[in-house]
Design a protein around this motif. Sequence first.
Motif, PDB file in Angstrom:
ATOM      1  N   ASP A 191       0.866  -1.165   0.000  1.00  0.00           N
ATOM      2  CA  ASP A 191       0.000   0.000   0.000  1.00  0.00           C
ATOM      3  C   ASP A 191       0.904   1.216   0.000  1.00  0.00           C
ATOM      4  N   PHE A 192       0.828   2.036  -1.036  1.00  0.00           N
ATOM      5  CA  PHE A 192       1.753   3.155  -1.163  1.00  0.00           C
ATOM      6  C   PHE A 192       1.095   4.503  -0.886  1.00  0.00           C
ATOM      7  N   ARG A 193      -0.007   4.473  -0.153  1.00  0.00           N
ATOM      8  CA  ARG A 193      -0.629   5.733   0.262  1.00  0.00           C
ATOM      9  C   ARG A 193       0.231   6.417   1.307  1.00  0.00           C
ATOM     10  N   VAL A 194       0.015   7.700   1.433  1.00  0.00           N
ATOM     11  CA  VAL A 194       0.586   8.458   2.547  1.00  0.00           C
ATOM     12  C   VAL A 194      -0.597   8.787   3.448  1.00  0.00           C
ATOM     13  N   PRO A 195      -0.499   8.461   4.732  1.00  0.00           N
ATOM     14  CA  PRO A 195      -1.646   8.677   5.614  1.00  0.00           C
ATOM     15  C   PRO A 195      -1.885  10.155   5.884  1.00  0.00           C
ATOM     16  N   GLY A 196      -3.049  10.440   6.410  1.00  0.00           N
ATOM     17  CA  GLY A 196      -3.365  11.793   6.836  1.00  0.00           C
ATOM     18  C   GLY A 196      -3.342  11.877   8.358  1.00  0.00           C
ATOM     19  N   ILE A 197      -3.115  13.051   8.870  1.00  0.00           N
ATOM     20  CA  ILE A 197      -3.119  13.244  10.325  1.00  0.00           C
ATOM     21  C   ILE A 197      -4.502  12.864  10.848  1.00  0.00           C
ATOM     22  N   GLY A 198      -4.513  12.038  11.890  1.00  0.00           N
ATOM     23  CA  GLY A 198      -5.761  11.586  12.489  1.00  0.00           C
ATOM     24  C   GLY A 198      -6.245  10.238  11.982  1.00  0.00           C
ATOM     25  N   CYS A 202       7.546   5.417   5.547  1.00  0.00           N
ATOM     26  CA  CYS A 202       6.579   5.151   4.472  1.00  0.00           C
ATOM     27  C   CYS A 202       7.121   4.054   3.566  1.00  0.00           C
ATOM     28  N   THR A 203       6.236   3.227   3.028  1.00  0.00           N
ATOM     29  CA  THR A 203       6.690   2.141   2.156  1.00  0.00           C
ATOM     30  C   THR A 203       6.899   2.583   0.714  1.00  0.00           C
ATOM     31  N   TRP A 204       6.296   3.692   0.292  1.00  0.00           N
ATOM     32  CA  TRP A 204       6.363   4.022  -1.130  1.00  0.00           C
ATOM     33  C   TRP A 204       7.781   4.208  -1.676  1.00  0.00           C
ATOM     34  N   ARG A 257     -13.071  -4.953   7.149  1.00  0.00           N
ATOM     35  CA  ARG A 257     -13.318  -5.868   6.040  1.00  0.00           C
ATOM     36  C   ARG A 257     -12.533  -5.524   4.778  1.00  0.00           C
ATOM     37  N   ALA A 258     -11.329  -4.968   4.941  1.00  0.00           N
ATOM     38  CA  ALA A 258     -10.480  -4.651   3.785  1.00  0.00           C
ATOM     39  C   ALA A 258      -9.189  -5.457   3.878  1.00  0.00           C
ATOM     40  N   THR A 259      -8.530  -5.625   2.758  1.00  0.00           N
ATOM     41  CA  THR A 259      -7.245  -6.315   2.733  1.00  0.00           C
ATOM     42  C   THR A 259      -6.249  -5.550   3.595  1.00  0.00           C
ATOM     43  N   VAL A 260      -5.535  -6.268   4.442  1.00  0.00           N
ATOM     44  CA  VAL A 260      -4.516  -5.644   5.278  1.00  0.00           C
ATOM     45  C   VAL A 260      -3.235  -5.563   4.471  1.00  0.00           C
ATOM     46  N   SER A 261      -2.706  -4.356   4.318  1.00  0.00           N
ATOM     47  CA  SER A 261      -1.468  -4.182   3.574  1.00  0.00           C
ATOM     48  C   SER A 261      -0.650  -3.069   4.221  1.00  0.00           C
ATOM     49  N   ALA A 262       0.644  -3.265   4.252  1.00  0.00           N
ATOM     50  CA  ALA A 262       1.535  -2.322   4.920  1.00  0.00           C
ATOM     51  C   ALA A 262       1.722  -1.054   4.106  1.00  0.00           C
ATOM     52  N   PHE A 263       1.585   0.096   4.754  1.00  0.00           N
ATOM     53  CA  PHE A 263       1.972   1.344   4.119  1.00  0.00           C
ATOM     54  C   PHE A 263       3.041   2.042   4.948  1.00  0.00           C
ATOM     55  N   GLY A 296      12.480  -4.195  20.001  1.00  0.00           N
ATOM     56  CA  GLY A 296      12.249  -5.443  19.272  1.00  0.00           C
ATOM     57  C   GLY A 296      11.099  -5.370  18.282  1.00  0.00           C
ATOM     58  N   MET A 297      10.317  -4.289  18.319  1.00  0.00           N
ATOM     59  CA  MET A 297       9.178  -4.181  17.402  1.00  0.00           C
ATOM     60  C   MET A 297       9.555  -3.524  16.075  1.00  0.00           C
ATOM     61  N   SER A 298      10.793  -3.036  15.951  1.00  0.00           N
ATOM     62  CA  SER A 298      11.243  -2.430  14.694  1.00  0.00           C
ATOM     63  C   SER A 298      11.091  -3.428  13.561  1.00  0.00           C
ATOM     64  N   GLY A 299      10.676  -2.919  12.403  1.00  0.00           N
ATOM     65  CA  GLY A 299      10.470  -3.785  11.247  1.00  0.00           C
ATOM     66  C   GLY A 299       9.048  -4.294  11.125  1.00  0.00           C
ATOM     67  N   GLY A 300       8.238  -4.109  12.170  1.00  0.00           N
ATOM     68  CA  GLY A 300       6.831  -4.476  12.081  1.00  0.00           C
ATOM     69  C   GLY A 300       6.132  -3.559  11.084  1.00  0.00           C
ATOM     70  N   PHE A 301       4.912  -3.910  10.686  1.00  0.00           N
ATOM     71  CA  PHE A 301       4.257  -3.059   9.696  1.00  0.00           C
ATOM     72  C   PHE A 301       3.050  -2.327  10.266  1.00  0.00           C
ATOM     73  N   VAL A 302       2.720  -1.227   9.585  1.00  0.00           N
ATOM     74  CA  VAL A 302       1.585  -0.390   9.956  1.00  0.00           C
ATOM     75  C   VAL A 302       0.661  -0.326   8.753  1.00  0.00           C
ATOM     76  N   SER A 303      -0.634  -0.481   9.003  1.00  0.00           N
ATOM     77  CA  SER A 303      -1.620  -0.420   7.934  1.00  0.00           C
ATOM     78  C   SER A 303      -2.774   0.473   8.362  1.00  0.00           C
ATOM     79  N   LEU A 304      -3.471   0.992   7.370  1.00  0.00           N
ATOM     80  CA  LEU A 304      -4.682   1.759   7.665  1.00  0.00           C
ATOM     81  C   LEU A 304      -5.722   0.790   8.191  1.00  0.00           C
ATOM     82  N   HIS A 305      -6.409   1.194   9.221  1.00  0.00           N
ATOM     83  CA  HIS A 305      -7.424   0.328   9.803  1.00  0.00           C
ATOM     84  C   HIS A 305      -8.737   0.558   9.058  1.00  0.00           C
ATOM     85  N   VAL A 306      -9.075  -0.403   8.199  1.00  0.00           N
ATOM     86  CA  VAL A 306     -10.314  -0.336   7.425  1.00  0.00           C
ATOM     87  C   VAL A 306     -11.030  -1.671   7.609  1.00  0.00           C
TER      88      VAL A 306
END
Length: 177
Positions: free
Chosen positions: A1-8, A118-120, A86-92, A74-84
């Motif tokens: 997921d190559f989106r850039v999140p928004g504040i909030g 950011c992953t992009w 019933r949507a596909t979970v993908s790292a951005f 130890g949590m470095s390298g974990g991924f963050v995704s937008l919380h949506v």
Amino acid sequence: DFRVPGIGDLVSMISCNGMHPKEATPTRTQDGLGRIDIKRAVKIRMGRVTEVCEQGLRQYKWPCFTTSIPVEPGMSGGFVSLHVARATVSAFGVVCADFSTSEAMGDMRQSGESVIACTWPSLGLRVPNDLPPDDTTERITIYDMIKTGRMGDVNSVIEQFEIIELEGDNCRVRRRD
């Protein structure tokens, strides 16, 4: 997921930490044969995006954002995704640092300040196109793999980026105007 999140934006952080190795079968001979079990704890935390830093933040010289989620060692390298729902979970984003207080790290009811890359920018990474038997590996960018349909683009935003070829095997990703 190559989106850039928004504040909030509500985001989920999925990471492992707390590695616990245990000798399951002791070594009995000099060859060292035995078995070690390694256990990890998967943690899922939710929080909000607190800042977006497309030019980098402090010592982090790449596009990133911060979240209210405290990160433990130890949590470095974990991924963050937008919380949506019933949507596909993908790292951005990928966890890279934490500026939280030690109290916030130990008490998940408190807010923290974690830095997420950011992953992009990874669109410009060159990976092996295939593995031929003669060791002449052709390399292709992740961007080109998505453009040719060999790798999925979760949110169809690939058109907002372009690849800038640099010297040698290097590339840089830039947002289109």
